[in-house]
Each structure stands twice: as C-alpha cells, then as structure tokens.
Design an enzyme around this catalytic site. Sequence first.
Site, mmCIF file in Angstrom:
data_model
loop_
_atom_site.group_PDB
_atom_site.id
_atom_site.type_symbol
_atom_site.label_atom_id
_atom_site.label_comp_id
_atom_site.label_asym_id
_atom_site.label_seq_id
_atom_site.Cartn_x
_atom_site.Cartn_y
_atom_site.Cartn_z
ATOM 1 N N ASP A 101 0.835 -1.205 0.000
ATOM 2 C CA ASP A 101 0.000 0.000 0.000
ATOM 3 C C ASP A 101 0.872 1.258 0.000
ATOM 4 O OD1 ASP A 101 -2.574 1.533 0.495
ATOM 5 O OD2 ASP A 101 -1.496 2.006 2.340
ATOM 6 N N GLU A 134 -1.930 -5.488 -3.458
ATOM 7 C CA GLU A 134 -0.999 -4.714 -2.631
ATOM 8 C C GLU A 134 0.064 -5.625 -2.016
ATOM 9 O OE1 GLU A 134 -3.837 -1.008 -1.111
ATOM 10 O OE2 GLU A 134 -3.846 -2.917 -0.013
#
Length: 385
Positions: free
Chosen positions: A200, A272
């Site tokens: 992320d 992610e």
Amino acid sequence: MAISNHERINRALATLSQGLYSYIEKEMRIVHGDRWLVVAKSCISEDQTLRRNLEETLQEDVSVLLKLIIKQWDNVFKKKLSNAERALVSELIDVRNKWAHQSRFSTDDTYRALDSMTRIMKAISASELDIIEQQKQDVLKMLSPEKAEEARIKEKLSDVHKLLIFSNEKLLRQALTHRSYVNENPGEGEHNERLEFLGDAILNFLSGEYLYEKFAEKGEDELTRLRSALVEEKQLAKFAIEVGLDFRMRLGKGTIRDGGFQNPNLLSSTFEAVIGAYYLDNNRNVEPLREIVKILFNDASKHIVEIRSNVDSKNRFQELVQAKGITNPPKYVTEQIGGPSHAPEFRAKVLVEGKEKGEGKGKNKKEAEKAAAEDALAKWKNQVY
C-alpha cells in the site's frame, strides 16, 4: 472409487518426472558431455545418493530433477527456458514438498499445480504432456463446471504475468495467502497482511510519482484526486485481475463460497501484498516494480482522467467555489426548452450567490447541468469572473 487430490498430484508428479528426465539428460549432455552425471551428482545431497544409485535417483525423484534445473540454471537451462518457466519449477518444488508431507490439496491447489506442470511440459516438448493435460481438464470440471468460468480460468492461468515471476517462490505464496486460508491450514505459513501494508505504501509513492511526471499542468488538488482514483479498491481489483491474481489467491473454503475470487476487497488487498513482496524479492529495489506498474497505470490513467473530466465537472466547480471562501454550494436551475417527448432538450444555468456563472444544454437534466458546470469552469479558467 473417487481419486483424492493428493493421489492426483502423485500421479502427475510421476508423469512429470518421466518427461523431465529425458529433457535434463539431453540438455546436460550438450553442455557437460559424458561428465553430466558427475555434475548432476555434485548437485544432489548425499542422503539421497546413499539410498539409491544415481541413475535411480534421477529417474524416480522428481524433486531432484527440479532442483537440478535450478542449480544448473545459469550453466544449462536458461539458454532455452524463460524466467517464467524457472518460476514454475520453483513452484513445483514446493508442490512436491507439500505432497511429500501429506499436506491437503484443495481442488484449486490441484488445478494450479497441474496447470504449472503442463506449461513446463509444453516448454520442454515432453511427449507425456497429453497425460497431465487430461488430468488437468478433469480437475477443471470439478473446479468450475460452467463453461464460461472454465474459459476464464484457462485464460487467466495460461500465462504468468511479469509481476508473478519471483526468485523466492515462498514470498509469492505468502503474498497470495489470505488469513482465512491460514486459519484452515495452520501449517501453511504466514498470511499476507504485513506485505499488504508494505505494498500500500509503495503504491501510494509510485502512483504519486507517476502522476506528477505525467500531468505537469495539474495542481496538487487534482493530482491528489487522481491518485485516490488510481489506487482505490475497485481499480486495484482490476489490476489484480489483469495480472491473474483472482484464481491464484489462496483462500479458505468459506471465503471461496462467499465469492472470494471476485471480491474487490480481497483482490485489491492481494494486489498490494504482491507489490510489497515483489519489492522485497528484488532486494528492495523499486526500479523493476516501477516499470511494471507504469504499464498498468498508463491504461488506467486514461480512463480515470476521462471519467473525472466527464463526470466530475459539478464537483470540481463546487470545489473552486469553496476555495474562494463561498460556503453556499452552486445552485442549478434547469428547464426543458424544446424537443419531442421522446427526445427532449434541456437548458441549465448554474448560479453562485444568485449570480449566473455558466449555462449548458443537454438531452436530460444531468447532461445540461454538467455542461453548465463545464461552461463555468471554462470561464473561471479564462478569468471571465
């Protein structure tokens, strides 16, 4: 009597061993000549050679053959096999180890293993390919009986995206592993949540850098909104499907029953995690990752910019009004000005504190108000106010 998935893997590994032996002997002889067995022996641990003679070991133990490809990769096998196929070899080493330790294979795990075996067999032109291909098709029917879903799985698992080619296959497997899978299979290592956290952060940085360089004319506010759109859940889920993560995710049975393979939250989280794992697999060098995500961002950014320009005109105008310290939002006055009942025409005016700032026409109220907002934005840009 029904065949267990463990037995399916057993039979497929035996067939894979037959195909690999002939290929490995041929390629090793090309490079090492008659000394190829001596070189092979140096790559085999002593505990294996003590149990059987070298010929038996090579012909019967598929794990030895797979490890031999890895250990002789630079000298022999990378001349004809790709990095994607090296990744498949590493994956199959893990499959064999899982089978040897009597671990459970889900139907999805079994299909993925057989699919990897068929692609290796195709790469080396093994005559045993048809046997494993038939086993794979049998499992495919169990996995998804509907033809449309079968086609989708075949398409997604036919090629390995560059983002899924790892030196450390265990790191990739962790990135694909959801907490629900670990809960049901405690011995299967860690879930991917820490990698998700890392990915992320990396995606936020790379998307910001990408947009900064691509849209030199846009200001901070617009770049921030574009970045939010580029890394929001639905968009990341699209990236996940594009690189083939959907049916590769390792999910618990209950999560699969709840539609986990199509769940945008799970897809985006897994994407992610893979980003974070790829960064680590490349010794924390962001450059290889930058090149991969740039390709994904290029296609997505065109769509995102178009959506923002076509749909968000009213929002953007309202933001500009608020930036001038005006608390009351713009007001739209819309009326039908002509056209038949099946094709009416509307005109909208946008007012700020009672003063007209823009006007537009459209086939419905929504289009007319959007046109009025765009007119107001154009006047704002040209300093008509």
